[in-house]
Design a protein around this motif. Structure first.
Motif, PDB file in Angstrom:
ATOM      1  N   ALA A 103       2.344 -18.380  -0.789  1.00 44.42           N
ATOM      2  CA  ALA A 103       3.115 -19.039   0.274  1.00 44.42           C
ATOM      3  C   ALA A 103       4.414 -18.280   0.532  1.00 44.42           C
ATOM      4  CB  ALA A 103       3.409 -20.488  -0.107  1.00 44.42           C
ATOM      5  N   ALA A 104       5.065 -17.824  -0.553  1.00 48.45           N
ATOM      6  CA  ALA A 104       6.294 -17.039  -0.398  1.00 48.45           C
ATOM      7  C   ALA A 104       5.994 -15.708   0.283  1.00 48.45           C
ATOM      8  CB  ALA A 104       6.935 -16.808  -1.765  1.00 48.45           C
ATOM      9  N   ALA A 105       4.887 -15.078  -0.123  1.00 49.89           N
ATOM     10  CA  ALA A 105       4.488 -13.812   0.495  1.00 49.89           C
ATOM     11  C   ALA A 105       4.191 -14.012   1.975  1.00 49.89           C
ATOM     12  CB  ALA A 105       3.263 -13.247  -0.217  1.00 49.89           C
ATOM     13  N   LEU A 106       3.478 -15.086   2.282  1.00 52.19           N
ATOM     14  CA  LEU A 106       3.100 -15.368   3.665  1.00 52.19           C
ATOM     15  C   LEU A 106       4.333 -15.527   4.551  1.00 52.19           C
ATOM     16  CD1 LEU A 106       0.746 -15.940   5.606  1.00 52.19           C
ATOM     17  CD2 LEU A 106       0.906 -18.348   4.957  1.00 52.19           C
ATOM     18  N   THR A 107       5.346 -16.203   4.037  1.00 57.58           N
ATOM     19  CA  THR A 107       6.590 -16.372   4.802  1.00 57.58           C
ATOM     20  C   THR A 107       7.221 -15.022   5.102  1.00 57.58           C
ATOM     21  OG1 THR A 107       7.020 -18.548   3.835  1.00 57.58           O
ATOM     22  CG2 THR A 107       8.900 -17.377   4.760  1.00 57.58           C
ATOM     23  N   ASP A 108       7.289 -14.156   4.094  1.00 58.82           N
ATOM     24  CA  ASP A 108       7.892 -12.836   4.312  1.00 58.82           C
ATOM     25  C   ASP A 108       7.072 -11.998   5.286  1.00 58.82           C
ATOM     26  OD1 ASP A 108      10.342 -12.714   3.085  1.00 58.82           O
ATOM     27  OD2 ASP A 108       9.583 -12.028   1.158  1.00 58.82           O
ATOM     28  N   TYR A 109       5.748 -11.999   5.129  1.00 60.50           N
ATOM     29  CA  TYR A 109       4.914 -11.206   6.037  1.00 60.50           C
ATOM     30  C   TYR A 109       5.059 -11.698   7.480  1.00 60.50           C
ATOM     31  CZ  TYR A 109       2.544  -9.567   1.780  1.00 60.50           C
ATOM     32  OH  TYR A 109       2.252  -9.020   0.559  1.00 60.50           O
ATOM     33  N   THR A 110       5.100 -13.011   7.651  1.00 56.96           N
ATOM     34  CA  THR A 110       5.215 -13.578   8.995  1.00 56.96           C
ATOM     35  C   THR A 110       6.541 -13.191   9.639  1.00 56.96           C
ATOM     36  OG1 THR A 110       3.780 -15.444   8.429  1.00 56.96           O
ATOM     37  CG2 THR A 110       5.240 -15.727  10.324  1.00 56.96           C
ATOM     38  N   LEU A 111       7.626 -13.274   8.874  1.00 57.92           N
ATOM     39  CA  LEU A 111       8.933 -12.887   9.408  1.00 57.92           C
ATOM     40  C   LEU A 111       8.995 -11.383   9.669  1.00 57.92           C
ATOM     41  CD1 LEU A 111      11.212 -15.184   7.225  1.00 57.92           C
ATOM     42  CD2 LEU A 111      10.793 -15.372   9.688  1.00 57.92           C
ATOM     43  N   ASN A 125      -1.349  -7.419   5.318  1.00 61.97           N
ATOM     44  CA  ASN A 125      -0.990  -8.152   4.106  1.00 61.97           C
ATOM     45  C   ASN A 125      -0.975  -9.657   4.352  1.00 61.97           C
ATOM     46  OD1 ASN A 125      -0.763  -5.843   2.589  1.00 61.97           O
ATOM     47  ND2 ASN A 125       1.460  -5.685   2.787  1.00 61.97           N
ATOM     48  N   ARG A 126      -0.513 -10.058   5.533  1.00 59.59           N
ATOM     49  CA  ARG A 126      -0.530 -11.484   5.865  1.00 59.59           C
ATOM     50  C   ARG A 126      -1.970 -11.999   5.904  1.00 59.59           C
ATOM     51  NH1 ARG A 126       2.066 -13.655  11.432  1.00 59.59           N
ATOM     52  NH2 ARG A 126       0.246 -12.545  12.259  1.00 59.59           N
ATOM     53  N   GLY A 127      -2.873 -11.167   6.422  1.00 59.38           N
ATOM     54  CA  GLY A 127      -4.279 -11.552   6.439  1.00 59.38           C
ATOM     55  C   GLY A 127      -4.817 -11.793   5.037  1.00 59.38           C
ATOM     56  N   LEU A 128      -4.411 -10.945   4.084  1.00 59.29           N
ATOM     57  CA  LEU A 128      -4.844 -11.131   2.700  1.00 59.29           C
ATOM     58  C   LEU A 128      -4.313 -12.446   2.130  1.00 59.29           C
ATOM     59  CD1 LEU A 128      -4.372  -7.517   1.276  1.00 59.29           C
ATOM     60  CD2 LEU A 128      -6.523  -8.644   1.853  1.00 59.29           C
ATOM     61  N   TYR A 130      -3.487 -15.127   3.884  1.00 66.06           N
ATOM     62  CA  TYR A 130      -4.257 -16.202   4.523  1.00 66.06           C
ATOM     63  C   TYR A 130      -5.610 -16.373   3.832  1.00 66.06           C
ATOM     64  CZ  TYR A 130      -1.255 -16.955   8.654  1.00 66.06           C
ATOM     65  OH  TYR A 130      -0.234 -17.305   9.505  1.00 66.06           O
ATOM     66  N   ALA A 131      -6.242 -15.254   3.478  1.00 71.21           N
ATOM     67  CA  ALA A 131      -7.550 -15.319   2.819  1.00 71.21           C
ATOM     68  C   ALA A 131      -7.443 -16.037   1.477  1.00 71.21           C
ATOM     69  CB  ALA A 131      -8.105 -13.910   2.626  1.00 71.21           C
ATOM     70  N   VAL A 132      -6.435 -15.694   0.696  1.00 71.12           N
ATOM     71  CA  VAL A 132      -6.248 -16.333  -0.611  1.00 71.12           C
ATOM     72  C   VAL A 132      -6.002 -17.832  -0.442  1.00 71.12           C
ATOM     73  CG1 VAL A 132      -4.751 -16.458  -2.649  1.00 71.12           C
ATOM     74  CG2 VAL A 132      -5.407 -14.234  -1.717  1.00 71.12           C
ATOM     75  N   LEU A 133      -5.279 -18.196   0.614  1.00 70.80           N
ATOM     76  CA  LEU A 133      -4.933 -19.598   0.845  1.00 70.80           C
ATOM     77  C   LEU A 133      -6.025 -20.365   1.595  1.00 70.80           C
ATOM     78  CD1 LEU A 133      -1.182 -19.047   1.777  1.00 70.80           C
ATOM     79  CD2 LEU A 133      -2.060 -20.079  -0.327  1.00 70.80           C
ATOM     80  N   GLY A 134      -7.144 -19.691   1.877  1.00 72.92           N
ATOM     81  CA  GLY A 134      -8.272 -20.366   2.513  1.00 72.92           C
ATOM     82  C   GLY A 134      -8.184 -20.494   4.015  1.00 72.92           C
ATOM     83  N   GLU A 135      -7.251 -19.773   4.644  1.00 69.19           N
ATOM     84  CA  GLU A 135      -7.096 -19.811   6.107  1.00 69.19           C
ATOM     85  C   GLU A 135      -7.956 -18.702   6.720  1.00 69.19           C
ATOM     86  OE1 GLU A 135      -5.362 -21.929   7.873  1.00 69.19           O
ATOM     87  OE2 GLU A 135      -3.998 -22.906   6.471  1.00 69.19           O
ATOM     88  N   THR A 136      -9.263 -18.929   6.730  1.00 76.42           N
ATOM     89  CA  THR A 136     -10.212 -17.872   7.079  1.00 76.42           C
ATOM     90  C   THR A 136     -10.012 -17.314   8.483  1.00 76.42           C
ATOM     91  OG1 THR A 136     -11.848 -18.845   5.588  1.00 76.42           O
ATOM     92  CG2 THR A 136     -12.657 -17.309   7.258  1.00 76.42           C
ATOM     93  N   GLU A 137      -9.923 -18.174   9.476  1.00 81.14           N
ATOM     94  CA  GLU A 137      -9.825 -17.701  10.859  1.00 81.14           C
ATOM     95  C   GLU A 137      -8.543 -16.906  11.087  1.00 81.14           C
ATOM     96  OE1 GLU A 137     -12.268 -17.744  13.011  1.00 81.14           O
ATOM     97  OE2 GLU A 137     -13.450 -18.708  11.442  1.00 81.14           O
ATOM     98  N   LYS A 138      -7.449 -17.361  10.491  1.00 81.21           N
ATOM     99  CA  LYS A 138      -6.188 -16.624  10.630  1.00 81.21           C
ATOM    100  C   LYS A 138      -6.276 -15.271   9.937  1.00 81.21           C
ATOM    101  CE  LYS A 138      -3.206 -20.693  11.083  1.00 81.21           C
ATOM    102  NZ  LYS A 138      -2.103 -21.489  10.473  1.00 81.21           N
ATOM    103  N   ALA A 139      -6.948 -15.236   8.790  1.00 84.69           N
ATOM    104  CA  ALA A 139      -7.121 -13.966   8.078  1.00 84.69           C
ATOM    105  C   ALA A 139      -7.932 -12.989   8.919  1.00 84.69           C
ATOM    106  CB  ALA A 139      -7.802 -14.211   6.736  1.00 84.69           C
ATOM    107  N   LEU A 140      -9.037 -13.459   9.481  1.00 85.35           N
ATOM    108  CA  LEU A 140      -9.887 -12.591  10.301  1.00 85.35           C
ATOM    109  C   LEU A 140      -9.123 -12.062  11.511  1.00 85.35           C
ATOM    110  CD1 LEU A 140     -13.221 -14.635  10.216  1.00 85.35           C
ATOM    111  CD2 LEU A 140     -12.784 -12.445   9.097  1.00 85.35           C
TER     112      LEU A 140
END
Length: 352
Positions: A103-111, A125-128, A130-140
């Motif tokens: 979640a911390a990584a996702l915040t940094d990647y998004t910003l 990296n944000r896609g990865l 999302y994948a770990v967090l189960g957000e498949t469509e966002k990762a793809l």
């Protein structure tokens, strides 16, 4: 997926004094300090200082090139700090910690992407994450965007293919693997993935050709041989499967996947000439001993080997553990084998 996070270096441009751009002393000092920090920043604390400097720049009157400089620098620092969080996630075995770090990584990647939408490393990296967090469509979506931003970065395509395969979208995964192979015909992972897709789509001839090509590309890769052995076993080519498993174990003598696959055939093969219960039990025990959790397939195989040896009481206990750990779709098959062991009958694979 290939979850190696990209260690990137910031390459910026610095003009320390230019009256035409209106660079004041405060701006020059800030840029000088930012450049010095970013040149050596590696730790979370050091990268945070770079980010804070960039945030400070927002309160100054800047020319467009200066704004771009600080945006790019902040994107670099946030992506790099996000990578540190992601590495911590990969190293953790605690599900709660993994989610916290991602979640911390996702915040940094998004910003980072907000500051520099063309930062393809941060998008990937944000896609990865999302994948770990189960957000498949966002990762793809992020994998697609990363590849569009950098068409030479076929790792994004490979990760897209892996996610599609894991989601059961075999036709779409096949197309993605083939895109990777078009760019890099010697990519063993993509060749193996292509073979898996052909197999799941019941195009067995193409699957075996692709497995063979993967083995030619990596003849010393035990896992690639085990992959083809699994396919041979599923199709009832017992002799060929045994040869591949044995070759895999010659290359890597303690490969659990090959030990389990070979043990299954030796314990359950419908052809008497290939069964060897004693050897099956040895390989099955070796595979289980190397796992620190209950893998239902390994325990199912050990139970089958024990039943083949006439050890039905322990086989019942073992398959009971497998049933507890198995996904819902696999439980009926395991319960069928449990019923056989309760009748003191070993399990045999059906003839192909």
């Amino acid at each position: 997926m290939q979850k190696t996070y990209l260690q990137t270096a910031f390459v910026g441009w610095i003009v320390l004094a230019s009256a035409s751009l209106g660079w004041g002393q405060d701006v020059k000092a800030l840029i000088t300090e930012a450049a010095k920090l970013s040149d050596t920043a590696q730790t979370q604390e050091e990268l945070t200082k770079v980010i804070e400097l960039c945030t400070t720049s927002a309160h100054l009157e800047l020319a467009p090139p200066q704004v771009e400089y600080f945006n790019n620098l902040e994107a670099w620092a946030r992506n790099k700090r996000g990578e540190l969080y992601s590495v911590a996630s990969l190293e953790s075995e605690d599900p709660a910690e993994i989610r916290k770090f991602e979640a911390a990584a996702l915040t940094d990647y998004t910003l980072a992407v907000q500051k520099n939408p063309k930062h393809w490393q941060a998008v990937h990296n944000r896609g990865l994450s999302y994948a770990v967090l189960g957000e498949t469509e966002k990762a793809l979506s992020d994998f697609d965007t990363a590849y569009q931003l950098n068409p030479k970065f076929d790792t994004a395509l490979y990760n897209k293919a892996e996610m599609l395969y894991e989601g059961g979208k075999f036709s779409a995964a096949l197309q993605a693997y083939q895109q990777v192979l078009k760019a890099n015909p010697k990519d063993v992972g993509a060749m193996t993935g292509q073979a898996h897709c052909f197999y799941r789509l019941e195009n067995y001839e193409s699957a075996m050709i692709a497995y063979g090509q993967a083995i030619k590309l990596a003849p010393d890769n035990a896992m690639v041989l085990a992959n083809r052995a699994d396919a041979y076993s599923d199709l009832g080519y017992w002799k060929e499967a045994i040869l591949d498993y044995k070759q895999a174990l010659t290359l890597e003598k303690d490969l659990p996947r090959a030990q389990q696959g070979l043990a299954w055939i030796l314990a359950t093969c419908p052809d008497d000439k290939f069964r060897n219960p004693e050897l099956a039990l040895r390989f099955a025990k070796a595979a289980v001993a190397q796992t620190d959790f209950v893998d239902f397939r390994f325990y199912d195989t050990l139970a089958a080997a024990e039943a083949a040896m006439g050890q039905f009481d322990t086989a019942k206990q073992r398959v009971g553990e497998a049933i507890k750990a198995a996904p819902r779709t696999e439980k009926p098959f395991l319960q069928h084998r449990l019923a056989l062991y309760e009748k003191r009958q070993p399990y045999r694979e059906p003839k192909r």
